[in-house]
Scaffold this motif. Structure first.
Motif, mmCIF file in Angstrom:
data_model
loop_
_atom_site.group_PDB
_atom_site.id
_atom_site.type_symbol
_atom_site.label_atom_id
_atom_site.label_comp_id
_atom_site.label_asym_id
_atom_site.label_seq_id
_atom_site.Cartn_x
_atom_site.Cartn_y
_atom_site.Cartn_z
ATOM 1 N N ARG A 63 58.131 76.085 74.962
ATOM 2 C CA ARG A 63 57.834 75.499 76.275
ATOM 3 C C ARG A 63 58.965 75.804 77.266
ATOM 4 N NH1 ARG A 63 59.457 71.609 79.147
ATOM 5 N NH2 ARG A 63 60.796 70.702 77.548
ATOM 6 N N LEU A 64 60.210 75.635 76.819
ATOM 7 C CA LEU A 64 61.358 75.927 77.679
ATOM 8 C C LEU A 64 61.343 77.374 78.153
ATOM 9 C CD1 LEU A 64 64.351 74.141 75.901
ATOM 10 C CD2 LEU A 64 63.439 73.612 78.154
ATOM 11 N N GLN A 65 61.033 78.282 77.226
ATOM 12 C CA GLN A 65 61.038 79.699 77.578
ATOM 13 C C GLN A 65 59.950 80.027 78.595
ATOM 14 O OE1 GLN A 65 62.952 81.932 77.759
ATOM 15 N NE2 GLN A 65 62.411 83.891 76.885
ATOM 16 N N HIS A 66 58.825 79.320 78.522
ATOM 17 C CA HIS A 66 57.765 79.500 79.535
ATOM 18 C C HIS A 66 58.275 79.132 80.922
ATOM 19 C CE1 HIS A 66 54.206 80.834 77.505
ATOM 20 N NE2 HIS A 66 54.265 79.883 76.597
ATOM 21 N N GLU A 67 59.178 78.143 80.976
ATOM 22 C CA GLU A 67 59.705 77.689 82.262
ATOM 23 C C GLU A 67 60.892 78.527 82.738
ATOM 24 O OE1 GLU A 67 60.463 73.527 82.754
ATOM 25 O OE2 GLU A 67 58.810 72.925 81.444
ATOM 26 N N LEU A 68 61.757 78.950 81.784
ATOM 27 C CA LEU A 68 63.057 79.512 82.161
ATOM 28 C C LEU A 68 63.135 81.034 82.130
ATOM 29 C CD1 LEU A 68 65.338 77.009 80.193
ATOM 30 C CD2 LEU A 68 64.659 76.885 82.587
ATOM 31 N N HIS A 69 62.342 81.670 81.254
ATOM 32 C CA HIS A 69 62.322 83.149 81.148
ATOM 33 C C HIS A 69 63.705 83.741 80.872
ATOM 34 C CE1 HIS A 69 58.256 82.725 82.631
ATOM 35 N NE2 HIS A 69 58.712 82.116 83.714
ATOM 36 N N LYS A 70 64.459 83.098 79.977
ATOM 37 C CA LYS A 70 65.752 83.644 79.559
ATOM 38 C C LYS A 70 65.526 84.809 78.597
ATOM 39 C CE LYS A 70 68.092 80.444 81.739
ATOM 40 N NZ LYS A 70 68.857 80.787 82.953
ATOM 41 N N THR A 71 66.578 85.585 78.372
ATOM 42 C CA THR A 71 66.550 86.558 77.280
ATOM 43 C C THR A 71 67.132 85.860 76.063
ATOM 44 O OG1 THR A 71 66.857 88.389 78.816
ATOM 45 C CG2 THR A 71 67.329 88.823 76.487
ATOM 46 N N ILE A 72 66.310 85.706 75.022
ATOM 47 C CA ILE A 72 66.738 84.964 73.834
ATOM 48 C C ILE A 72 66.821 85.914 72.644
ATOM 49 C CG2 ILE A 72 66.145 83.105 72.226
ATOM 50 C CD1 ILE A 72 64.684 81.692 74.510
ATOM 51 N N VAL A 73 67.966 85.899 71.973
ATOM 52 C CA VAL A 73 68.106 86.600 70.693
ATOM 53 C C VAL A 73 68.346 85.521 69.640
ATOM 54 C CG1 VAL A 73 69.274 88.419 69.405
ATOM 55 C CG2 VAL A 73 69.164 88.544 71.908
ATOM 56 N N PHE A 74 67.491 85.497 68.625
ATOM 57 C CA PHE A 74 67.383 84.354 67.705
ATOM 58 C C PHE A 74 67.451 84.875 66.275
ATOM 59 C CE2 PHE A 74 65.273 81.106 65.284
ATOM 60 C CZ PHE A 74 65.247 79.920 66.014
ATOM 61 N N VAL A 75 68.358 84.338 65.486
ATOM 62 C CA VAL A 75 68.494 84.736 64.077
ATOM 63 C C VAL A 75 67.816 83.711 63.175
ATOM 64 C CG1 VAL A 75 70.149 84.909 62.168
ATOM 65 C CG2 VAL A 75 70.601 86.104 64.300
ATOM 66 N N LEU B 123 70.581 83.797 76.003
ATOM 67 C CA LEU B 123 70.767 82.690 75.079
ATOM 68 C C LEU B 123 70.728 83.245 73.657
ATOM 69 C CD1 LEU B 123 70.943 79.628 74.540
ATOM 70 C CD2 LEU B 123 68.451 79.518 74.715
ATOM 71 N N LEU B 124 71.839 83.093 72.925
ATOM 72 C CA LEU B 124 71.929 83.522 71.527
ATOM 73 C C LEU B 124 71.764 82.286 70.642
ATOM 74 C CD1 LEU B 124 75.045 85.891 71.732
ATOM 75 C CD2 LEU B 124 72.631 86.451 72.149
ATOM 76 N N MET B 125 70.919 82.394 69.611
ATOM 77 C CA MET B 125 70.627 81.244 68.748
ATOM 78 C C MET B 125 70.735 81.679 67.290
ATOM 79 S SD MET B 125 67.473 79.546 70.920
ATOM 80 C CE MET B 125 67.925 77.853 70.568
ATOM 81 N N ASP B 126 71.683 81.086 66.570
ATOM 82 C CA ASP B 126 71.947 81.479 65.184
ATOM 83 C C ASP B 126 71.413 80.402 64.235
ATOM 84 O OD1 ASP B 126 72.838 82.726 62.934
ATOM 85 O OD2 ASP B 126 74.956 82.692 63.448
ATOM 86 N N GLU B 127 70.200 80.624 63.720
ATOM 87 C CA GLU B 127 69.516 79.666 62.839
ATOM 88 C C GLU B 127 69.651 78.233 63.356
ATOM 89 O OE1 GLU B 127 68.920 80.351 58.814
ATOM 90 O OE2 GLU B 127 70.298 82.046 58.691
ATOM 91 N N PRO B 128 69.295 77.987 64.622
ATOM 92 C CA PRO B 128 69.584 76.682 65.232
ATOM 93 C C PRO B 128 68.798 75.531 64.621
ATOM 94 C CG PRO B 128 68.162 77.960 66.657
ATOM 95 C CD PRO B 128 68.578 78.870 65.551
ATOM 96 N N PHE B 129 67.633 75.813 64.013
ATOM 97 C CA PHE B 129 66.795 74.722 63.494
ATOM 98 C C PHE B 129 66.795 74.683 61.965
ATOM 99 C CE2 PHE B 129 64.190 76.080 67.429
ATOM 100 C CZ PHE B 129 65.083 75.433 68.267
ATOM 101 N N GLY B 130 67.749 75.383 61.354
ATOM 102 C CA GLY B 130 67.739 75.526 59.899
ATOM 103 C C GLY B 130 68.102 74.271 59.136
ATOM 104 N N ALA B 131 68.766 73.303 59.785
ATOM 105 C CA ALA B 131 69.281 72.137 59.053
ATOM 106 C C ALA B 131 68.449 70.876 59.248
ATOM 107 C CB ALA B 131 70.726 71.870 59.481
ATOM 108 N N VAL B 132 67.281 70.982 59.900
ATOM 109 C CA VAL B 132 66.470 69.775 60.150
ATOM 110 C C VAL B 132 65.205 69.813 59.285
ATOM 111 C CG1 VAL B 132 67.323 69.402 62.488
ATOM 112 C CG2 VAL B 132 65.328 70.863 62.149
ATOM 113 N N ASP B 133 64.557 68.661 59.167
ATOM 114 C CA ASP B 133 63.358 68.564 58.329
ATOM 115 C C ASP B 133 62.213 69.369 58.950
ATOM 116 O OD1 ASP B 133 61.344 66.529 59.838
ATOM 117 O OD2 ASP B 133 63.425 65.970 60.212
ATOM 118 N N PRO B 134 61.188 69.748 58.139
ATOM 119 C CA PRO B 134 60.135 70.648 58.625
ATOM 120 C C PRO B 134 59.372 70.149 59.851
ATOM 121 C CG PRO B 134 60.070 70.519 56.232
ATOM 122 C CD PRO B 134 61.072 69.504 56.690
#
Length: 413
Positions: free
Chosen positions: A192-204, A169-180
């Protein structure tokens, strides 16, 4: 899909990955090599224009590398069809990138439909994923993106990226446009999702605090994606490689380490609660028996709604409509202690309610618990500083001793 058939993560190897654009004398990404473990969350963080998003997009070949190799689970994907590759790699971006003319279900089911899943299998997968990201399938299935809040759109974006059960799963600033506040909750949801799914995530991200909170390891990138340091959040906070990395860590490393500890790691206490359906006299009696000055009112779904004090009940006059103080913020068990501390200070009430997946009440974390954790971190830092100073003094003494022996040897000669 049953949990035991879900795909876990995959290893990713970048070997001498380089991107040159015509007319640019210097490469945008220069000779990057990196190994990412299966099921690992790795964060790319660095200044704007350093090449972190370009590096990410080369993994699924949205941007074609000029040279170098990409291997996923040992398979060299540099020469295979990029469209087929992208169907095997989930991709989530800022502002979700949902198709506005498609419903939520159609957006999520897009890739499974393209790879030939049956309608029944797609329908089941959409329901499963909406539930997984905390959205009621019955309520959201037929909505269009314009009918969703920013946070809800991002949840659908993550569900769509996971639809065909990709190992990466590649994530490019996915939460950058929402309020804090929404951003904090989305980060908690991803953990929480990652605890369940154990994907390889690369996140910018450009936000170092987000990197600390989410990453198993963080790659701090200089210009052209040169790796300044690639290590665990704790190692980078306590041992930055150089001044460039220290600049990202910034002041207050001990407080930043509050992002490494989760609410689930500290004591969550119970608190007296009542529901909006309880008779006023029963609420009053329970508050009197509790020995506390206030009680937590839950709504019809068991979610924190209002804090009620004794005086509020005295003034209620048979109705709770105007009584009490609304609960402005809650945290989940996946939230960091920093999130909890901010929520406590924002509400100025000495505690924050902890909620489950559906927002249901599960307990509270109080200021005393949080301050004890802060003091423990500060004390650990103080002891580390003393030990570091001691090591420096020993090194100086050893160097002085060696120099003296050298001088004595020269004199004898």
């Amino acid at each position: 899909m049953p949990e035991n058939t879900a795909t876990g993560g995959a290893t990713i190897e970048l070997e001498n990955l380089t991107k040159r654009y015509p007319g640019n004398p210097a490469p945008s990404v220069d000779n990057v090599s990196m190994e990412i473990g299966a099921g690992e969350t790795v964060i790319f963080v660095g200044p704007s224009g350093c090449g972190k998003s370009t590096t990410l997009k080369m993994i699924n070949r949205l941007i074609e590398p000029t040279s170098g190799r990409i291997r996923i689970n040992g398979e060299d994907v540099t020469d295979i069809d990029p469209v087929k590759l992208r169907r095997k790699v989930g991709y989530a971006i800022q502002s979700a990138g949902l198709f506005p003319h498609m419903t939520v279900a159609q957006n999520i089911g897009l890739v499974p439909k393209m790879v030939g899943w049956s309608k029944a299998r797609i329908r089941d997968r959409v329901e499963e994923l909406l539930d997984l990201v905390g959205l009621d399938p019955g309520e959201f299935h037929g909505r269009y993106p314009r009918q969703l809040s920013g946070g809800q759109q991002q949840r659908v974006g993550v569900a769509r990226a996971l639809a065909a059960d990709p190992p990466v799963l590649l994530m490019d600033e996915p939460f950058g446009a929402v309020d804090p506040i929404t951003r904090d909750h989305l980060q908690d949801e991803l953990i929480r999702l990652q605890h369940e799914l154990h994907k390889t995530i690369v996140f910018v991200t450009h936000d170092f605090d987000e990197a600390i909170k989410l990453g198993d390891r963080i790659a701090v990138l200089r210009e052209r994606s040169h790796i300044a340091q690639f290590d665990t959040p704790e190692a980078i906070l306590t041992n930055p490689a150089d001044d460039f990395v220290s600049g990202f860590v910034g002041a207050g490393a001990a407080l930043k380490r509050l992002n490494l500890t989760r609410v689930r790691d500290v004591e969550i206490t119970d608190y007296p609660t009542v529901t909006v359906d309880d008779p006023l006299q029963d609420i009053f009696d329970k508050l009197r028996r509790s020995g506390t000055n206030e009680i937590l009112l839950l709504d019809k779904r068991g979610r924190p709604y209002k804090w009620l004090r004794r005086g509020d009940l005295m003034r209620a006059k048979g109705s709770l409509a105007r009584a009490g103080t609304l609960v402005h913020d809650t945290v989940t068990r996946e939230a960091t202690l920093r999130d909890a501390l901010e929520a406590v200070l924002t509400d100025n009430a000495g505690r924050v309610a902890v909620t489950g997946r559906r927002g249901e009440y599960t307990g509270v974390v109080d200021m005393e618990t949080l301050m004890n954790s802060v003091h423990e971190l500060l004390e650990a830092d103080r002891l580390d500083a003393i030990e570091h100073q001691h090591d420096l003094e020993e090194a100086r003494e050893e160097l002085t001793h060696t120099e003296q022996e050298g001088h004595e040897g020269e004199a004898k000669a």
